[in-house]
Every structure is written in C-alpha cells, then in structure tokens.
Write a protein that holds these residues in place. Structure first.
Motif, short mmCIF file in Angstrom:
data_model
loop_
_atom_site.label_atom_id
_atom_site.label_comp_id
_atom_site.label_asym_id
_atom_site.label_seq_id
_atom_site.Cartn_x
_atom_site.Cartn_y
_atom_site.Cartn_z
N LEU A 74 0.84 -1.22 0.00
CA LEU A 74 0.00 0.00 0.00
C LEU A 74 0.87 1.25 0.00
N ASP A 75 1.97 1.23 0.74
CA ASP A 75 2.89 2.39 0.74
C ASP A 75 3.42 2.66 -0.67
N MET A 76 3.78 1.59 -1.37
CA MET A 76 4.29 1.76 -2.73
C MET A 76 3.19 2.30 -3.66
N GLU A 77 1.97 1.82 -3.47
CA GLU A 77 0.86 2.32 -4.29
C GLU A 77 0.59 3.80 -4.00
N LEU A 78 0.80 4.21 -2.74
CA LEU A 78 0.56 5.61 -2.37
C LEU A 78 1.57 6.56 -3.02
N ASP A 79 2.71 6.02 -3.43
CA ASP A 79 3.69 6.86 -4.12
C ASP A 79 3.10 7.42 -5.41
N PHE A 80 2.08 6.76 -5.94
CA PHE A 80 1.45 7.20 -7.19
C PHE A 80 0.04 7.75 -6.96
N ARG A 81 -0.22 8.27 -5.78
CA ARG A 81 -1.58 8.72 -5.46
C ARG A 81 -2.01 9.94 -6.27
N ASP A 82 -1.06 10.71 -6.77
CA ASP A 82 -1.42 11.85 -7.61
C ASP A 82 -2.17 11.41 -8.86
N GLU A 83 -1.92 10.18 -9.26
CA GLU A 83 -2.55 9.66 -10.48
C GLU A 83 -3.92 9.06 -10.20
N LEU A 84 -4.29 8.94 -8.94
CA LEU A 84 -5.56 8.32 -8.57
C LEU A 84 -6.67 9.35 -8.53
N ASP A 85 -7.91 8.89 -8.76
CA ASP A 85 -9.07 9.79 -8.78
C ASP A 85 -9.31 10.47 -7.43
N ASP A 86 -9.18 9.70 -6.36
CA ASP A 86 -9.48 10.24 -5.02
C ASP A 86 -8.23 10.70 -4.29
N ASN A 87 -7.13 10.87 -5.04
CA ASN A 87 -5.85 11.29 -4.48
C ASN A 87 -5.35 10.33 -3.40
N GLY A 88 -5.75 9.07 -3.51
CA GLY A 88 -5.25 8.04 -2.61
C GLY A 88 -6.01 7.91 -1.30
N ALA A 89 -7.16 8.56 -1.18
CA ALA A 89 -7.92 8.50 0.08
C ALA A 89 -8.31 7.06 0.42
N PHE A 90 -8.72 6.31 -0.60
CA PHE A 90 -9.10 4.92 -0.38
C PHE A 90 -7.90 4.10 0.10
N LEU A 91 -6.74 4.32 -0.51
CA LEU A 91 -5.53 3.61 -0.10
C LEU A 91 -5.10 3.99 1.31
N ILE A 92 -5.26 5.25 1.65
CA ILE A 92 -4.90 5.71 2.99
C ILE A 92 -5.79 5.02 4.03
N GLU A 93 -7.09 4.90 3.73
CA GLU A 93 -8.01 4.19 4.64
C GLU A 93 -7.61 2.73 4.78
N LYS A 94 -7.30 2.09 3.65
CA LYS A 94 -6.86 0.69 3.71
C LYS A 94 -5.58 0.56 4.52
N LEU A 95 -4.68 1.51 4.37
CA LEU A 95 -3.42 1.49 5.10
C LEU A 95 -3.66 1.62 6.61
N LYS A 96 -4.57 2.50 6.99
CA LYS A 96 -4.90 2.66 8.41
C LYS A 96 -5.46 1.36 8.99
N VAL A 97 -6.34 0.72 8.24
CA VAL A 97 -6.93 -0.55 8.69
C VAL A 97 -5.84 -1.61 8.85
N LYS A 98 -4.94 -1.69 7.87
CA LYS A 98 -3.84 -2.67 7.93
C LYS A 98 -2.91 -2.39 9.10
N GLU A 99 -2.66 -1.14 9.38
CA GLU A 99 -1.79 -0.80 10.51
C GLU A 99 -2.43 -1.21 11.83
N VAL A 100 -3.73 -1.01 11.95
CA VAL A 100 -4.44 -1.44 13.17
C VAL A 100 -4.40 -2.96 13.27
N GLU A 101 -4.61 -3.64 12.15
CA GLU A 101 -4.55 -5.10 12.15
C GLU A 101 -3.15 -5.58 12.52
#
Length: 134
Positions: A74-101
C-alpha cells in the motif's frame, strides 16, 4: 562405663513396628500420588508448550508478516496517489486498517510469547520439584 538394656515384651515391640510400617506405607502412597500428579502436570504443560510454539506463535508471526507485506504494498501504491481519482484516500483508509490489524497481531504475538515463556518456567519448576521427590 555403664551399659544397660531395655527390655519389653515382644507384643508391644511388634505393635510399634506395625504402626511405623503403616505410617511409612501411607507416606509412600502419598509420595506416589504426588509423583503421578507431577507427571500429569508436566505432560499437560509440555502439550500446551508445543501448541503455543507450533501453532499460536507461528500463526501470529505469519499474520504480522502478511500485514507488513500488505502495508509495504500500500505504501508503494501511495507513491502514485497523484494519479488516482481520489488522491489516494481509499488507499490511505486501507493502510490505516492494515496498521491497526498489524498492531493487533503484534500485540497478540507478544502475549503468546509471554505465555510460552511462562509455560517454560512452570515446566522447569515442575521438573525440579519432581527431581526432589525421587
């Protein structure tokens, strides 16, 4: 020098010896029961220890490793968040969930390691106690 002998009738002496033998027999039975109880406790703790080491700790470690890999991805995918529609908000949420897990599994692994160490200590104490009864 003065010497002497104490004499008593044979019946009294036999009765006294029978009493000593009964007491020794009761003590022997008690020691035997304690020894069997220690053997059972040792076997149970050894079984718990195998389960803790073979399954529980390994499972928690595997889950920690899995979460770490997913977090890295997910961190590597976030490196390209400028290219994403939501600016990586969905990935950031997934990252937070994974960190809690990950924190959950890391904490669980730590507790399981502590429980394993406690079992090892109990086993050592029981083995020492058994050696004193033999």
């Amino acid at each position: 020098s003065i010497s002497g002998l104490f004499a008593c009738d044979a019946f009294s002496e036999v009765k006294r010896e029978i009493g000593r033998m009964k007491a020794t027999h009761r003590e022997s039975l008690s020691l035997s029961d304690n020894s069997r109880a220690l053997d059972t406790s040792i076997r149970l703790i050894e079984r718990k220890l195998r389960i803790a080491e073979d399954r529980l700790v390994k499972e928690a470690q595997a889950q920690c490793d899995r979460c770490e890999n997913e977090i890295e991805k997910l961190d590597m995918e976030l490196d390209f968040r400028d290219e994403l529609d939501d600016n990586g908000a969905f990935l950031i949420e997934k990252l937070k969930v994974k960190e809690v897990e990950y924190i959950h599994w890391r904490s669980l692994r730590s507790r399981r390691l502590n429980a394993r160490d406690e079992l090892k200590s109990q086993l050592k104490n029981l083995i020492h106690e058994k050696s004193l009864t033999n």
